[in-house]
Design an enzyme around this catalytic site. Sequence first.
Site, PDB file in Angstrom:
ATOM      1  N   PHE A  63      53.903 108.336 -17.510  1.00 20.02           N
ATOM      2  CA  PHE A  63      52.977 109.317 -16.934  1.00 20.02           C
ATOM      3  C   PHE A  63      52.279 110.125 -18.024  1.00 20.02           C
ATOM      4  O   PHE A  63      51.113 110.481 -17.895  1.00 20.02           O
ATOM      5  CB  PHE A  63      53.723 110.242 -15.963  1.00 20.02           C
ATOM      6  CG  PHE A  63      52.823 111.021 -15.068  1.00 20.02           C
ATOM      7  CD1 PHE A  63      52.247 110.433 -13.953  1.00 20.02           C
ATOM      8  CD2 PHE A  63      52.540 112.350 -15.349  1.00 20.02           C
ATOM      9  CE1 PHE A  63      51.406 111.150 -13.128  1.00 20.02           C
ATOM     10  CE2 PHE A  63      51.699 113.080 -14.523  1.00 20.02           C
ATOM     11  CZ  PHE A  63      51.125 112.477 -13.412  1.00 20.02           C
ATOM     12  N   GLU A  64      52.971 110.376 -19.114  1.00 23.15           N
ATOM     13  CA  GLU A  64      52.426 111.170 -20.210  1.00 23.15           C
ATOM     14  C   GLU A  64      51.441 110.409 -21.085  1.00 23.15           C
ATOM     15  O   GLU A  64      50.787 110.982 -21.968  1.00 23.15           O
ATOM     16  CB  GLU A  64      53.558 111.737 -21.066  1.00 23.15           C
ATOM     17  CG  GLU A  64      54.417 112.766 -20.353  1.00 23.15           C
ATOM     18  CD  GLU A  64      55.417 112.173 -19.367  1.00 23.15           C
ATOM     19  OE1 GLU A  64      55.791 112.880 -18.417  1.00 23.15           O
ATOM     20  OE2 GLU A  64      55.834 111.003 -19.544  1.00 23.15           O
ATOM     21  N   CYS A  85      56.040 100.900 -19.850  1.00 23.34           N
ATOM     22  CA  CYS A  85      56.697  99.932 -18.978  1.00 23.34           C
ATOM     23  C   CYS A  85      57.316 100.678 -17.803  1.00 23.34           C
ATOM     24  O   CYS A  85      58.168 101.547 -17.989  1.00 23.34           O
ATOM     25  CB  CYS A  85      57.765  99.163 -19.747  1.00 23.34           C
ATOM     26  SG  CYS A  85      58.699  98.007 -18.712  1.00 23.34           S
ATOM     27  N   VAL A  87      59.284  99.888 -14.263  1.00 26.68           N
ATOM     28  CA  VAL A  87      59.991  98.851 -13.507  1.00 26.68           C
ATOM     29  C   VAL A  87      60.326  99.409 -12.126  1.00 26.68           C
ATOM     30  O   VAL A  87      60.856 100.521 -12.004  1.00 26.68           O
ATOM     31  CB  VAL A  87      61.280  98.414 -14.241  1.00 26.68           C
ATOM     32  CG1 VAL A  87      62.026  97.361 -13.433  1.00 26.68           C
ATOM     33  CG2 VAL A  87      60.939  97.886 -15.636  1.00 26.68           C
ATOM     34  N   ASP A  90      64.439 101.816  -6.580  1.00 23.69           N
ATOM     35  CA  ASP A  90      64.748 101.943  -5.161  1.00 23.69           C
ATOM     36  C   ASP A  90      63.930 103.010  -4.442  1.00 23.69           C
ATOM     37  O   ASP A  90      64.051 103.166  -3.230  1.00 23.69           O
ATOM     38  CB  ASP A  90      66.235 102.274  -4.984  1.00 23.69           C
ATOM     39  CG  ASP A  90      67.125 101.145  -5.468  1.00 23.69           C
ATOM     40  OD1 ASP A  90      66.685  99.976  -5.428  1.00 23.69           O
ATOM     41  OD2 ASP A  90      68.259 101.442  -5.897  1.00 23.69           O
ATOM     42  N   HIS A  93      58.970 106.354  -6.553  1.00 24.77           N
ATOM     43  CA  HIS A  93      58.594 106.858  -7.877  1.00 24.77           C
ATOM     44  C   HIS A  93      57.698 105.862  -8.620  1.00 24.77           C
ATOM     45  O   HIS A  93      56.696 106.244  -9.240  1.00 24.77           O
ATOM     46  CB  HIS A  93      59.857 107.159  -8.680  1.00 24.77           C
ATOM     47  CG  HIS A  93      59.596 107.736 -10.031  1.00 24.77           C
ATOM     48  ND1 HIS A  93      59.183 109.038 -10.218  1.00 24.77           N
ATOM     49  CD2 HIS A  93      59.704 107.195 -11.270  1.00 24.77           C
ATOM     50  CE1 HIS A  93      59.030 109.269 -11.510  1.00 24.77           C
ATOM     51  NE2 HIS A  93      59.349 108.165 -12.172  1.00 24.77           N
ATOM     52  N   PHE A 127      44.719  99.521 -21.253  1.00 25.73           N
ATOM     53  CA  PHE A 127      45.878  99.608 -20.363  1.00 25.73           C
ATOM     54  C   PHE A 127      46.927  98.584 -20.793  1.00 25.73           C
ATOM     55  O   PHE A 127      46.870  97.413 -20.407  1.00 25.73           O
ATOM     56  CB  PHE A 127      45.425  99.352 -18.920  1.00 25.73           C
ATOM     57  CG  PHE A 127      46.469  99.676 -17.891  1.00 25.73           C
ATOM     58  CD1 PHE A 127      46.617 100.969 -17.426  1.00 25.73           C
ATOM     59  CD2 PHE A 127      47.295  98.686 -17.374  1.00 25.73           C
ATOM     60  CE1 PHE A 127      47.569 101.280 -16.459  1.00 25.73           C
ATOM     61  CE2 PHE A 127      48.247  98.986 -16.407  1.00 25.73           C
ATOM     62  CZ  PHE A 127      48.380 100.281 -15.957  1.00 25.73           C
TER      63      PHE A 127
END
Length: 169
Positions: A63-64, A85, A87, A90, A93, A127
Amino acid sequence: MSTINHIATPHHSEVPTAEGLRIGIAVSEWNSNITEPLLDGAKSVLRARGAEEITIFRVPGAFELVNASARLRAQGVDAVIAIGCVVRGDTAHFDYICQGVTSGISSLNAQLVRVEGKEDRYVPVIFGVLTTENMAQAEERAGGRLGNKGAEAAETALKMCRPICIIEK
């Protein structure tokens, strides 16, 4: 096009030189077992193409990367490579982080950069963020059977700094 088809297709343009370019790399420390090989792949391509100045900006998570990319652009680099990265887990997020990073980097690419003493210009932000379902998919893209997406991001950065524009009549 799938990654495996992409890396097997020989119709790509030559990667330009990095000589004289200042490249910034924003890299996430989260999932460093993946982001460090991606960073190494990017640096390897840049060095092989003659880069003399690479600025590394480490951040806690994906996010940063948007903030770090904006700060690197303000420092006057010619391109930024955002490496991270994410991943899937559950919870939702994954979706929020991927959406935020994608939107943020996309927005940066459409904004002019003002650096004192230089002409306003667009600075590409590449990206280089893996968004995978599991760690095995990330490993395949960080030097595994599907190549190194960090290296590909570096090639993209150089192509965006020195694009080939052809006018056809």
